[in-house]
Write a protein that holds these residues in place. Structure first.
Motif, short mmCIF file in Angstrom:
data_model
loop_
_atom_site.label_atom_id
_atom_site.label_comp_id
_atom_site.label_asym_id
_atom_site.label_seq_id
_atom_site.Cartn_x
_atom_site.Cartn_y
_atom_site.Cartn_z
N LEU A 40 -47.83 12.89 -117.62
CA LEU A 40 -47.58 12.69 -119.22
C LEU A 40 -48.51 13.62 -120.05
CD1 LEU A 40 -46.22 10.88 -121.50
CD2 LEU A 40 -48.36 9.62 -121.42
N ILE A 41 -49.64 13.79 -119.56
CA ILE A 41 -50.70 14.74 -120.35
C ILE A 41 -50.25 16.16 -119.99
CG2 ILE A 41 -52.98 15.42 -120.41
CD1 ILE A 41 -53.77 12.61 -120.03
N ALA A 42 -50.12 16.22 -118.68
CA ALA A 42 -49.85 17.77 -118.62
C ALA A 42 -48.64 18.48 -119.10
CB ALA A 42 -49.87 17.80 -116.86
N ARG A 43 -47.62 17.75 -118.82
CA ARG A 43 -46.31 17.97 -119.46
C ARG A 43 -46.24 18.27 -120.86
NH1 ARG A 43 -41.75 16.37 -115.15
NH2 ARG A 43 -42.58 17.01 -113.22
N THR A 44 -46.90 17.28 -121.64
CA THR A 44 -47.00 17.15 -123.05
C THR A 44 -47.81 18.46 -123.47
OG1 THR A 44 -46.84 14.70 -123.09
CG2 THR A 44 -47.47 15.80 -124.97
N LEU A 45 -48.69 18.56 -122.81
CA LEU A 45 -49.38 19.90 -123.31
C LEU A 45 -48.68 21.04 -123.07
CD1 LEU A 45 -53.00 18.96 -122.16
CD2 LEU A 45 -52.22 18.91 -124.39
N TYR A 46 -47.99 21.34 -122.05
CA TYR A 46 -47.32 22.40 -122.03
C TYR A 46 -46.22 22.61 -123.31
CZ TYR A 46 -43.88 25.90 -119.79
OH TYR A 46 -43.31 26.90 -119.73
N VAL A 47 -45.30 21.51 -123.15
CA VAL A 47 -44.36 21.50 -124.24
C VAL A 47 -44.72 21.84 -125.60
CG1 VAL A 47 -42.66 20.29 -125.48
CG2 VAL A 47 -42.76 19.86 -123.16
N ALA A 48 -46.00 21.42 -126.17
CA ALA A 48 -46.62 21.72 -127.34
C ALA A 48 -47.15 23.09 -127.29
CB ALA A 48 -47.98 20.66 -127.46
N PHE A 49 -47.52 23.62 -126.17
CA PHE A 49 -47.98 25.00 -126.23
C PHE A 49 -46.84 25.95 -126.37
CE2 PHE A 49 -48.19 28.84 -123.56
CZ PHE A 49 -49.07 29.66 -124.07
N THR A 50 -45.77 25.78 -125.74
CA THR A 50 -44.52 26.81 -126.04
C THR A 50 -44.07 26.65 -127.46
OG1 THR A 50 -43.12 24.86 -125.07
CG2 THR A 50 -43.86 26.73 -123.44
N MET A 51 -44.13 25.15 -128.08
CA MET A 51 -43.65 24.85 -129.19
C MET A 51 -44.36 25.84 -130.30
SD MET A 51 -43.83 21.48 -131.52
CE MET A 51 -45.45 21.52 -131.73
#
Length: 462
Positions: free
Chosen positions: A369-380
């Motif tokens: 949850l934490i790792a993937r959410t941070l990645y999506v936020a970064f690309t956004m």
């Protein structure tokens, strides 16, 4: 000094047994981690999974920029580049499918694992992983931009009258639409593996064929514009040269599925009697037929209809009939939702492998949850900051797609199989390598110039 032999044997057996138990515990832990990681957790895919995963990976935002690329290349060079790219990338994709199980009893489930086999454990990682990450993260950023812009176009066409241009309170910033698009991925990114996103991928593949058909069908319906001009878009010599380079990057971006092909093949079951390469290749051939049906009509008919006035996204150029253009833009949104997930999954696999195997974090829902959410936020965040669609395509297309798609498979083939010098295989691979290297050097120059030109008039977070 007397040595009690039975006691010594018992001690040795205990040490050996302890070592064996330690190895068993380690292998059990590694198996548990492999069963949790997204690439290796499921191996029950069918050949048609390969077909629509590859269509979703390949036919993306790039198809909509092909008429624009034609306007930078012209009729002759444009058709030649499209056809040669289709042939070369089908050949290099075949190489990767063949190399997936070249070592009996072993599967190269990830692009970097094949690179390590070809170039050595350390060098293979350094050659493949940076390029693959640039491609996959770059695609995710570009798809964030595409999804946001297509959502905005959908809104503007339906809400803002015949002009399709919103003013005043109805003019919502592109930034907000990118955030809306990203919100979908905060949820979908929690799906565990490739097979779990097969429904999303199938919908995306159908959408890609549909909006491509709408793009060229609406162009045919609209007909050739009066006074259409087929001269190169730029009027100055530097502009023509840099535009040509950038267009090469646009085409390279359109042929991008190689970066996830081994990961897709990893989901197909394999036995010595029925190796995974047979169903995988069947799916690839179907996917490439669909690619041809999408790419060539859109590129040629779009350029025929609008000439050098076509936008870098042909659906923005088309404005009527309103309902059809709105529908096509929503199809693009659905498609890039699936494409984002296809390209994000290997990145998730890399991130989670490092966190669990290297940094010893316990695998589980919280970590994911934490790792993937941070990645999506970064690309956004990057997409909101730099939404230069055409320039991004050209830059990423040349800088990273050319190596991983056009010539890195050929280099690995030569390193592993060592075909006889001046044989057909040797000549074919070297020809692909030379063309790919030229593409890698030239196209980022045009893309970077386009980004700089766009940045002159762009206001951040507007």
């Amino acid at each position: 000094m007397l040595i009690h032999v039975p006691r010594l044997c018992q001690l040795t057996a205990t040490m050996v047994g302890g070592k064996q138990n330690l190895q068993d515990a380690r292998s059990a832990r590694e198996k548990a981690i492999d069963d949790w990681l997204p690439i290796t957790s499921s191996r029950n895919a069918k050949w048609w999974y390969s077909a629509f995963h590859n269509v979703t990976a390949m036919v993306g935002a790039g198809v909509l920029s092909l008429p624009y690329a034609m306007s930078e290349l012209g009729w002759g060079p444009g058709i030649a580049v499209l056809v040669v790219s289709w042939v070369i990338t089908l050949y290099t994709l075949w190489q990767m499918v063949e190399m997936h199980e070249m070592v009996p009893g072993k599967r190269f489930d990830r692009y970097h694992e094949l690179g390590q086999h070809a170039f050595g454990d350390r060098l293979g990682l350094w050659i493949v992983v940076p390029q693959q990450l640039v491609v996959e993260v770059g695609v995710n950023i570009v798809y964030m931009v595409t999804g946001g812009k297509s959502l905005k176009k959908f809104h503007d066409v339906l809400v803002c009258g015949d002009t399709g241009v919103c003013e005043g309170k109805d003019n919502i910033k592109t930034t907000y639409f990118i955030m809306i698009f990203a919100s979908v991925h905060f949820v979908l990114s929690q799906l565990p593996n490739f097979n779990s996103i097969s429904g999303v991928s199938l919908a995306a593949a159908v959408m890609s064929l549909s909006y491509s058909t709408i793009a060229w069908g609406a162009s045919v319906h609209k007909g050739r514009m009066s006074g259409v001009d087929y001269h190169l878009r730029a009027t100055t010599t530097p502009g023509k040269v840099f535009g040509f380079f950038g267009a090469l990057g646009d085409v390279a971006f359109a042929y991008a599925g190689h970066n996830v092909v081994l990961e897709i093949q990893a989901t197909i079951p394999s036995t010595p009697d029925k190796p995974s390469k047979k169903p995988m290749w069947k799916g690839v051939v179907v996917a490439y037929v669909v690619v041809a049906l999408c790419y060539f009509p859109v590129a040629l008919i779009g350029y025929w209809a609008f000439g050098n006035t076509v936008e870098d996204n042909i659906l923005i150029t088309l404005s009527k009939p309103k309902w059809l253009i709105a529908l096509a833009n929503m199809m693009v949104v659905v498609h890039v939702i699936g494409s984002y997930q296809i390209y994000a999954m290997p990145v998730f696999d890399m991130i989670e492998t490092v966190l669990v195997k290297k940094l010893r974090f316990p695998p589980g829902l919280t970590l994911r949850l934490i790792a993937r959410t941070l990645y999506v936020a970064f690309t956004m965040f990057i997409a909101i900051t730099f939404p230069f669609f055409g320039g991004l395509l050209g830059f990423f297309g040349g800088f990273a797609f050319a190596p991983t798609t056009y010539f890195l498979p050929c280099v690995m083939w030569l390193a592993i199989y060592k075909p006889k010098r001046f044989s057909l295989s040797w000549l074919t691979n070297w020809m692909c390598i030379i063309l790919g290297v030229l593409l890698m050097i030239l196209s980022p120059i045009g893309g970077l110039r386009q980004i700089i030109m766009d940045a002159k008039t762009y206001q951040f977070y507007s």
